[in-house]
Design an enzyme around this catalytic site. Structure first.
Site, PDB file in Angstrom:
ATOM      1  N   ASP A   1       0.348  -1.420  -0.154  1.00  0.00           N
ATOM      2  CA  ASP A   1      -0.128  -0.045   0.270  1.00  0.00           C
ATOM      3  C   ASP A   1       0.678   1.412  -0.618  1.00  0.00           C
ATOM      4  OD1 ASP A   1      -2.822   1.102   0.260  1.00  0.00           O
ATOM      5  OD2 ASP A   1      -2.770   1.221   2.028  1.00  0.00           O
TER       6      ASP A   1
ATOM      7  N   ASN B   1       1.440   3.254  -3.094  1.00  0.00           N
ATOM      8  CA  ASN B   1       1.798   3.739  -4.427  1.00  0.00           C
ATOM      9  C   ASN B   1       0.719   4.999  -4.409  1.00  0.00           C
ATOM     10  OD1 ASN B   1       2.625   1.430  -4.191  1.00  0.00           O
ATOM     11  ND2 ASN B   1       1.749   0.504  -5.781  1.00  0.00           N
TER      12      ASN B   1
ATOM     13  N   TRP C   1       2.824   7.952  -2.392  1.00  0.00           N
ATOM     14  CA  TRP C   1       4.166   8.318  -2.750  1.00  0.00           C
ATOM     15  C   TRP C   1       4.939   9.263  -4.199  1.00  0.00           C
ATOM     16  CZ3 TRP C   1       7.423   7.476  -7.379  1.00  0.00           C
ATOM     17  CH2 TRP C   1       8.976   6.650  -6.925  1.00  0.00           C
TER      18      TRP C   1
ATOM     19  N   ARG D   1      -0.597   8.952  -9.608  1.00  0.00           N
ATOM     20  CA  ARG D   1      -0.893   8.304  -9.182  1.00  0.00           C
ATOM     21  C   ARG D   1       0.202   6.828  -9.901  1.00  0.00           C
ATOM     22  NH1 ARG D   1      -3.725   7.031  -5.099  1.00  0.00           N
ATOM     23  NH2 ARG D   1      -4.538   5.308  -5.457  1.00  0.00           N
TER      24      ARG D   1
ATOM     25  N   HIS E   1       2.687   3.575  -8.659  1.00  0.00           N
ATOM     26  CA  HIS E   1       2.161   1.990  -8.658  1.00  0.00           C
ATOM     27  C   HIS E   1       3.374   1.299  -9.626  1.00  0.00           C
ATOM     28  CE1 HIS E   1      -1.853   2.247  -7.574  1.00  0.00           C
ATOM     29  NE2 HIS E   1      -1.898   3.115  -8.418  1.00  0.00           N
TER      30      HIS E   1
ATOM     31  N   GLU F   1     -12.582  -3.929  -4.497  1.00  0.00           N
ATOM     32  CA  GLU F   1     -13.073  -2.659  -4.448  1.00  0.00           C
ATOM     33  C   GLU F   1     -12.060  -1.538  -5.019  1.00  0.00           C
ATOM     34  OE1 GLU F   1     -14.188  -5.791  -1.305  1.00  0.00           O
ATOM     35  OE2 GLU F   1     -12.056  -5.173  -1.230  1.00  0.00           O
TER      36      GLU F   1
ATOM     37  N   ARG G   1     -12.037   2.750  -8.336  1.00  0.00           N
ATOM     38  CA  ARG G   1     -11.149   4.124  -8.307  1.00  0.00           C
ATOM     39  C   ARG G   1     -11.066   4.815 -10.268  1.00  0.00           C
ATOM     40  NH1 ARG G   1      -5.050   2.672  -5.447  1.00  0.00           N
ATOM     41  NH2 ARG G   1      -5.826   2.083  -3.412  1.00  0.00           N
TER      42      ARG G   1
ATOM     43  N   LEU H   1      10.294 -20.737  -4.501  1.00  0.00           N
ATOM     44  CA  LEU H   1       9.275 -19.768  -4.403  1.00  0.00           C
ATOM     45  C   LEU H   1       7.815 -20.238  -5.047  1.00  0.00           C
ATOM     46  CD1 LEU H   1       8.758 -17.026  -2.293  1.00  0.00           C
ATOM     47  CD2 LEU H   1       9.078 -15.803  -4.086  1.00  0.00           C
TER      48      LEU H   1
ATOM     49  N   ARG I   1      -5.428  -1.770   8.967  1.00  0.00           N
ATOM     50  CA  ARG I   1      -6.192  -2.308   8.815  1.00  0.00           C
ATOM     51  C   ARG I   1      -6.270  -3.322   7.340  1.00  0.00           C
ATOM     52  NH1 ARG I   1      -7.664   2.667   6.877  1.00  0.00           N
ATOM     53  NH2 ARG I   1      -6.817   3.193   4.496  1.00  0.00           N
ATOM     54  N   LEU I   2      -6.999  -4.602   7.663  1.00  0.00           N
ATOM     55  CA  LEU I   2      -6.943  -5.301   6.422  1.00  0.00           C
ATOM     56  C   LEU I   2      -7.363  -5.213   5.185  1.00  0.00           C
ATOM     57  CD1 LEU I   2      -5.990  -8.744   7.117  1.00  0.00           C
ATOM     58  CD2 LEU I   2      -7.908  -9.449   8.108  1.00  0.00           C
TER      59      LEU I   2
ATOM     60  N   GLU J   1       0.684 -12.601  12.414  1.00  0.00           N
ATOM     61  CA  GLU J   1       1.615 -11.972  13.626  1.00  0.00           C
ATOM     62  C   GLU J   1       1.418 -10.773  12.484  1.00  0.00           C
ATOM     63  OE1 GLU J   1       2.583 -11.924  16.086  1.00  0.00           O
ATOM     64  OE2 GLU J   1       1.781 -13.921  16.325  1.00  0.00           O
TER      65      GLU J   1
HETATM   66  C1  IPE Z   1      -5.663  -2.062  -0.559  1.00  0.00           C
HETATM   67  O1  IPE Z   1      -5.281  -1.226  -0.345  1.00  0.00           O
HETATM   68  C2  IPE Z   1      -5.518  -3.106  -1.834  1.00  0.00           C
HETATM   69  C3  IPE Z   1      -3.756  -3.536  -2.003  1.00  0.00           C
HETATM   70  C4  IPE Z   1      -3.291  -3.037  -1.733  1.00  0.00           C
HETATM   71  C5  IPE Z   1      -4.232  -3.827  -3.728  1.00  0.00           C
HETATM   72  P1  IPE Z   1      -6.158  -0.309  -0.902  1.00  0.00           P
HETATM   73  O2  IPE Z   1      -5.580   1.085  -0.405  1.00  0.00           O
HETATM   74  O3  IPE Z   1      -6.999  -0.954  -1.890  1.00  0.00           O
HETATM   75  O4  IPE Z   1      -6.917  -0.073   0.621  1.00  0.00           O
HETATM   76  P2  IPE Z   1      -8.099   0.574   1.735  1.00  0.00           P
HETATM   77  O5  IPE Z   1      -8.592   1.462   0.650  1.00  0.00           O
HETATM   78  O6  IPE Z   1      -6.754   1.897   1.825  1.00  0.00           O
HETATM   79  O7  IPE Z   1      -8.546   0.287   2.580  1.00  0.00           O
HETATM   80  C1  IPE Z   2      -1.123  -0.019  -3.326  1.00  0.00           C
HETATM   81  O1  IPE Z   2      -1.609   1.549  -3.248  1.00  0.00           O
HETATM   82  C2  IPE Z   2      -1.232  -0.003  -4.649  1.00  0.00           C
HETATM   83  C3  IPE Z   2      -3.535  -0.647  -5.238  1.00  0.00           C
HETATM   84  C4  IPE Z   2      -4.178  -0.667  -4.417  1.00  0.00           C
HETATM   85  C5  IPE Z   2      -3.073  -1.249  -6.888  1.00  0.00           C
HETATM   86  P1  IPE Z   2      -2.496   2.218  -3.287  1.00  0.00           P
HETATM   87  O2  IPE Z   2      -2.898   2.810  -4.594  1.00  0.00           O
HETATM   88  O3  IPE Z   2      -3.116   2.114  -2.649  1.00  0.00           O
HETATM   89  O4  IPE Z   2      -1.924   4.365  -2.317  1.00  0.00           O
HETATM   90  P2  IPE Z   2      -2.437   4.769  -1.388  1.00  0.00           P
HETATM   91  O5  IPE Z   2      -2.190   4.293  -0.262  1.00  0.00           O
HETATM   92  O6  IPE Z   2      -3.105   5.836  -2.432  1.00  0.00           O
HETATM   93  O7  IPE Z   2      -1.254   5.726  -1.184  1.00  0.00           O
HETATM   94 MG    MG Z   3      -3.776   2.248  -0.794  1.00  0.00          MG
END
Ligand code: IPE
Ligand code: IPE
Ligand code: MG
Length: 248
Positions: free
Chosen positions: A22, A24, A27, A35, A39, A69, A73, A133, A192-193, A205
């Protein structure tokens, strides 16, 4: 770069690491980039992380690349992510195969573009006998969807209610054949998960790092493994040290 010496005993290396890659977007925004540039940088980091995973002796790696989900986007970002997946397969498959990586996919493949499906299936087929792996790629994945899918399949197979056990459910999940993750790493500091491996994470863990995914390097990875090695996994029981004391 000089190799950082490992202080982790072999038996304390997790068998299965799962990563929520998470941050990207943030960053990229921090650098004034779109954005998608985040990625791309994230994908570069994935290549390094796979290599480190092999070097650390971890046998299973599951990465969260696209959630069900994430379709919500903006369309350009979704399209960009779909392109990146194909591009990664095109560019990295042979190298991964040579390195002994077995690719698996978890999630709903049938909902993806047929061209992508074909590429993914080809990659799975090519690498199916590799065992250095096991790399599970969660793409168009969500934990709830996985459970719904498992229930549907069990009903279709006519499984009787009394035969539905923990083990049976495991067999019907996308992750069938993969042990539960010992360690889940989430980058970018979110606690969060986000619908990742909700069944399999029952006793995992956690290691949360504030670093954004493109900045998650080998040193931070090692820190995650070192932290994990210190954990006392009790699974609802008492620690083995305590048990020995009370038996003494
Ligand atoms: C979780 O990250 C999904 C991936 C890393 C692919 P998200 O950025 O989609 O999750 P939320 O919206 O912060 O919960
Ligand atoms: C995780 O980075 C990659 C995907 C969910 C595809 P994000 O795109 O969720 O990056 P943030 O959380 O918006 O910074
Ligand atoms: Mg994210």
């Amino acid at each position: 770069m000089a190799e950082i010496p490992s202080t982790i005993p072999l038996e304390k290396i997790p068998q299965h690491v799962a990563i929520i890659m998470d941050g990207n977007g943030r960053w990229a925004i921090q650098r004034g980039f779109p954005r998608l540039a985040g990625h791309k940088a994230g994908t570069e980091n994935l290549r390094r992380t796979i290599r480190s995973t092999v070097e650390f002796g971890v046998k299973y790696l599951t990465i969260y690349a696209f959630s069900t989900e994430n379709w919500g986007r903006p369309p350009e970002e979704v399209q960009g992510l779909m392109f990146i997946l194909q591009d990664v397969i095109d560019r990295e498959l042979n190298e991964l195969h040579k390195e002994g990586v077995q690719l698996r996919h978890i999630g709903r493949l049938e909902k993806l573009d047929p061209k992508i499906q074909k590429k993914v299936l080809k990659a799975i087929e090519l690498t199916k006998n590799n065992d250095r792996l096991i790399l599970n790629v969660a793409f168009n994945y969500s934990g709830r969807d996985e459970i719904v899918c498992a229930i549907q399949k069990m009903i279709k197979d006519g499984i009787a209610a009394e035969d539905v056990t923990d083990e049976m459910v495991n067999k019907y999940l996308f992750t069938a054949g993969t042990p539960d993750p010992d360690l889940i790493i989430r980058t970018s500091g979110e606690l969060r998960l986000s619908n990742f491996l909700i069944w399999q994470a029952a006793y995992s863990e956690w290691f949360i790092t504030p670093k954004f995914w493109p900045d998650f390097d080998k040193e931070e990875y090692r820190r995650a493994l070192e932290t994990y090695a210190q954990r006392d996994r009790r699974y609802g029981k008492v620690s083995s040290a305590e048990l020995q004391e009370s038996n003494a």
